[in-house]
Each structure stands twice: as C-alpha cells, then as structure tokens.
Design a protein around this motif. Structure first.
Motif, PDB file in Angstrom:
ATOM      1  N   SER A 198      13.806  94.149  37.951  1.00  0.00           N
ATOM      2  CA  SER A 198      15.270  94.190  37.921  1.00  0.00           C
ATOM      3  C   SER A 198      15.759  95.471  37.258  1.00  0.00           C
ATOM      4  N   GLU A 199      16.979  95.868  37.594  1.00  0.00           N
ATOM      5  CA  GLU A 199      17.595  97.040  36.975  1.00  0.00           C
ATOM      6  C   GLU A 199      17.768  96.831  35.473  1.00  0.00           C
ATOM      7  N   ALA A 200      18.066  95.602  35.079  1.00  0.00           N
ATOM      8  CA  ALA A 200      18.242  95.304  33.650  1.00  0.00           C
ATOM      9  C   ALA A 200      16.945  95.540  32.885  1.00  0.00           C
ATOM     10  N   LYS A 201      15.817  95.145  33.459  1.00  0.00           N
ATOM     11  CA  LYS A 201      14.510  95.348  32.813  1.00  0.00           C
ATOM     12  C   LYS A 201      14.227  96.846  32.663  1.00  0.00           C
ATOM     13  N   ILE A 202      14.514  97.611  33.720  1.00  0.00           N
ATOM     14  CA  ILE A 202      14.290  99.062  33.661  1.00  0.00           C
ATOM     15  C   ILE A 202      15.153  99.680  32.567  1.00  0.00           C
ATOM     16  N   LYS A 203      16.440  99.314  32.530  1.00  0.00           N
ATOM     17  CA  LYS A 203      17.347  99.869  31.522  1.00  0.00           C
ATOM     18  C   LYS A 203      16.909  99.498  30.109  1.00  0.00           C
ATOM     19  N   ASP A 204      16.455  98.257  29.916  1.00  0.00           N
ATOM     20  CA  ASP A 204      15.993  97.826  28.590  1.00  0.00           C
ATOM     21  C   ASP A 204      14.793  98.638  28.124  1.00  0.00           C
ATOM     22  N   GLU A 205      13.821  98.811  29.007  1.00  0.00           N
ATOM     23  CA  GLU A 205      12.599  99.541  28.632  1.00  0.00           C
ATOM     24  C   GLU A 205      12.889 101.017  28.376  1.00  0.00           C
ATOM     25  N   MET A 206      13.753 101.618  29.178  1.00  0.00           N
ATOM     26  CA  MET A 206      14.078 103.033  28.990  1.00  0.00           C
ATOM     27  C   MET A 206      14.904 103.247  27.715  1.00  0.00           C
ATOM     28  N   THR A 207      15.788 102.307  27.412  1.00  0.00           N
ATOM     29  CA  THR A 207      16.565 102.381  26.170  1.00  0.00           C
ATOM     30  C   THR A 207      15.635 102.283  24.964  1.00  0.00           C
ATOM     31  N   ALA A 208      14.625 101.423  25.066  1.00  0.00           N
ATOM     32  CA  ALA A 208      13.650 101.284  23.977  1.00  0.00           C
ATOM     33  C   ALA A 208      12.868 102.579  23.756  1.00  0.00           C
ATOM     34  N   LEU A 209      12.724 103.399  24.808  1.00  0.00           N
ATOM     35  CA  LEU A 209      12.026 104.680  24.680  1.00  0.00           C
ATOM     36  C   LEU A 209      12.961 105.822  24.267  1.00  0.00           C
ATOM     37  N   GLY A 210      14.240 105.517  24.029  1.00  0.00           N
ATOM     38  CA  GLY A 210      15.178 106.535  23.577  1.00  0.00           C
ATOM     39  C   GLY A 210      15.986 107.193  24.679  1.00  0.00           C
ATOM     40  N   TYR A 211      15.907 106.676  25.890  1.00  0.00           N
ATOM     41  CA  TYR A 211      16.665 107.243  27.009  1.00  0.00           C
ATOM     42  C   TYR A 211      18.054 106.626  27.069  1.00  0.00           C
ATOM     43  N   SER A 212      18.999 107.416  27.546  1.00  0.00           N
ATOM     44  CA  SER A 212      20.333 106.885  27.798  1.00  0.00           C
ATOM     45  C   SER A 212      20.557 106.867  29.302  1.00  0.00           C
ATOM     46  N   PHE A 213      21.209 105.811  29.748  1.00  0.00           N
ATOM     47  CA  PHE A 213      21.479 105.650  31.167  1.00  0.00           C
ATOM     48  C   PHE A 213      22.525 106.662  31.591  1.00  0.00           C
ATOM     49  N   ASN A 214      22.233 107.418  32.649  1.00  0.00           N
ATOM     50  CA  ASN A 214      23.146 108.455  33.100  1.00  0.00           C
ATOM     51  C   ASN A 214      23.954 108.000  34.305  1.00  0.00           C
ATOM     52  N   THR A 215      23.264 107.612  35.358  1.00  0.00           N
ATOM     53  CA  THR A 215      23.984 107.257  36.574  1.00  0.00           C
ATOM     54  C   THR A 215      23.107 106.434  37.501  1.00  0.00           C
ATOM     55  N   LEU A 216      23.752 105.775  38.438  1.00  0.00           N
ATOM     56  CA  LEU A 216      23.067 105.027  39.481  1.00  0.00           C
ATOM     57  C   LEU A 216      23.451 105.656  40.801  1.00  0.00           C
ATOM     58  N   SER A 217      22.451 106.087  41.558  1.00  0.00           N
ATOM     59  CA  SER A 217      22.714 106.669  42.861  1.00  0.00           C
ATOM     60  C   SER A 217      22.447 105.627  43.928  1.00  0.00           C
ATOM     61  N   SER A 218      23.499 105.207  44.608  1.00  0.00           N
ATOM     62  CA  SER A 218      23.317 104.203  45.658  1.00  0.00           C
ATOM     63  C   SER A 218      22.667 104.814  46.894  1.00  0.00           C
ATOM     64  N   THR A 219      22.843 106.114  47.080  1.00  0.00           N
ATOM     65  CA  THR A 219      22.253 106.774  48.246  1.00  0.00           C
ATOM     66  C   THR A 219      20.737 106.737  48.182  1.00  0.00           C
ATOM     67  N   HIS A 220      20.204 107.095  47.022  1.00  0.00           N
ATOM     68  CA  HIS A 220      18.746 107.153  46.882  1.00  0.00           C
ATOM     69  C   HIS A 220      18.177 105.903  46.218  1.00  0.00           C
ATOM     70  N   GLN A 221      19.032 104.974  45.869  1.00  0.00           N
ATOM     71  CA  GLN A 221      18.621 103.745  45.198  1.00  0.00           C
ATOM     72  C   GLN A 221      17.770 104.053  43.968  1.00  0.00           C
ATOM     73  N   LEU A 222      18.346 104.826  43.072  1.00  0.00           N
ATOM     74  CA  LEU A 222      17.616 105.177  41.856  1.00  0.00           C
ATOM     75  C   LEU A 222      18.519 105.077  40.641  1.00  0.00           C
ATOM     76  N   LEU A 223      17.860 104.870  39.506  1.00  0.00           N
ATOM     77  CA  LEU A 223      18.526 104.891  38.207  1.00  0.00           C
ATOM     78  C   LEU A 223      18.135 106.196  37.527  1.00  0.00           C
ATOM     79  N   ARG A 224      19.108 106.905  36.943  1.00  0.00           N
ATOM     80  CA  ARG A 224      18.811 108.169  36.269  1.00  0.00           C
ATOM     81  C   ARG A 224      19.053 108.001  34.772  1.00  0.00           C
ATOM     82  N   PHE A 225      18.072 108.492  33.998  1.00  0.00           N
ATOM     83  CA  PHE A 225      18.133 108.434  32.541  1.00  0.00           C
ATOM     84  C   PHE A 225      17.921 109.831  31.990  1.00  0.00           C
ATOM     85  N   GLU A 226      18.419 110.062  30.770  1.00  0.00           N
ATOM     86  CA  GLU A 226      18.235 111.350  30.094  1.00  0.00           C
ATOM     87  C   GLU A 226      17.847 111.122  28.643  1.00  0.00           C
ATOM     88  N   ARG A 227      17.098 112.100  28.114  1.00  0.00           N
ATOM     89  CA  ARG A 227      16.735 112.044  26.694  1.00  0.00           C
ATOM     90  C   ARG A 227      16.508 113.459  26.199  1.00  0.00           C
TER      91      ARG A 227
END
Length: 196
Positions: free
Chosen positions: A86-115
């Motif tokens: 799930s997207e929620a699981k991905i966001k939780d794990e990336m947040t735990a690694l210090g990443y911040s959620f940047n954007t969701l691209s519906s075209t490419h079906q991807l979640l983008r994070f930055e750190r």
C-alpha cells in the motif's frame, strides 16, 4: 697561435629555436595537468555518490522492512487481506528513513520522496521514486502480480544530487541506481481458526 679550423657548437639562432620548441612542448604538457586534476576530482565525486547511492539503496530495500503477515481464516473470506504493497506502508517506511513525501505522479504511478544528507561538509539530495505498480517477474511460469503470489516486486529509482556551487540550492544529478522492493507476504491461519 693556431686557429681552429672547425668550431663545433650552437649558434644563437639555434639555441633560441630550441628554446621556442621546448617552450611550446612545455606549455602543451602544462595544459594537460589542470584537466587531469579536474577529471580526477570529477571521478572521485562520482565514485563517492555512487557509493552513497548503493549504501542508501541497501537501507531502503532491506527485506525486514517489506514483510507482511496475512492472516487467512479459511472460514471467513473477509479476513483475506490484500497482499499488495500500500501507499501508506511505503510512506511510513520512507518517513522512518528520514524522507519527506514530495509528490505523487499519476502518470507514472510513482511516489516521490526527498531527503537532504550531509557528509564531510558536502550536501547531497536524495530523490527517490517508488513505483506503486507491481512489476511482473521475468519468469513466464509465474505471474508476479497475482494476488496469491507471495512476493511482489516494486521498482525503486534513487538519484543522488549534488550542489555544483555550494549554497545556491541548485542540485544536479550525479549518480543514480535502480532496485526493487520485494514485498513478501507470509500466509498464516489466524489463531482462532487454527484450533477448530
């Protein structure tokens, strides 16, 4: 006094010509050294960011982060929880690694994070794309995205960006790497139904 019949040596013109030729050769050689230094620095920076990318990808794709136990009750089909990541699981794990959620691209079906990352007074920006659509296995005998499949693959693209001019906030990609999150599901029977 006897005069020497043949005087051996170089005339002034010959000495000057030799100095001019040596000067041209020396200048040609000297222009190579700064280029070699620049190339060596660039290669060293590239190797540093490649190592950072590999090291970060190991942290991101660690198998223990991407496991889920699915409790299946053979009597009650409502407990058959989806085994997709799930997207929620991905966001939780990336947040735990210090990443911040940047954007969701519906075209490419991807979640983008930055750190932002700093090491030895150098600043790096990690940009991470997690593709939320399951990738199929290359083995044609199994379809890696069927609900009942235990393991599912999700492509991950990590870019390491550097600031060419420190303090400007403008980052350019220096290295990148790809990998997969292997989302493993373990099918178990719920404790209530196991005793029946």
């Amino acid at each position: 006094m006897k005069k020497l019949k043949s005087q051996q040596g170089l005339t002034l013109v010959e000495v000057l010509a030799a100095l001019v030729i040596l000067g041209i050769i020396f200048i040609g050689i000297m222009t190579v050294f700064p280029q070699m230094t620049f190339f060596n620095n660039k290669t060293e920076a590239k190797l540093d960011t490649m190592n950072l990318a590999r090291q970060e990808m190991v942290n991101i794709t660690a198998p223990e982060k991407w496991q889920k136990i699915i409790l299946k009750d053979p009597i009650d089909p409502a407990t058959n929880i989806s085994s997709f990541l799930s997207e929620a699981k991905i966001k939780d794990e990336m947040t735990a690694l210090g990443y911040s959620f940047n954007t969701l691209s519906s075209t490419h079906q991807l979640l983008r994070f930055e750190r932002l990352y700093e090491e030895n007074s150098k600043k790096y920006m990690y940009e991470l794309d997690v593709y939320v659509q399951c990738e199929e296995y290359t083995d044609s005998s199994t379809s890696g995205c069927e609900e009942e499949e235990k393991d599912k693959l999700y492509k991950v693209h990590l870019k390491v960006l550097v600031e060419p001019t420190p303090g400007t906030g403008n980052y350019v990609v220096n290295s990148e790497t790809f990998s997969y999150l292997t989302y493993s599901t373990v099918n178990e029977t719920s404790p209530e139904s196991a005793g029946d």
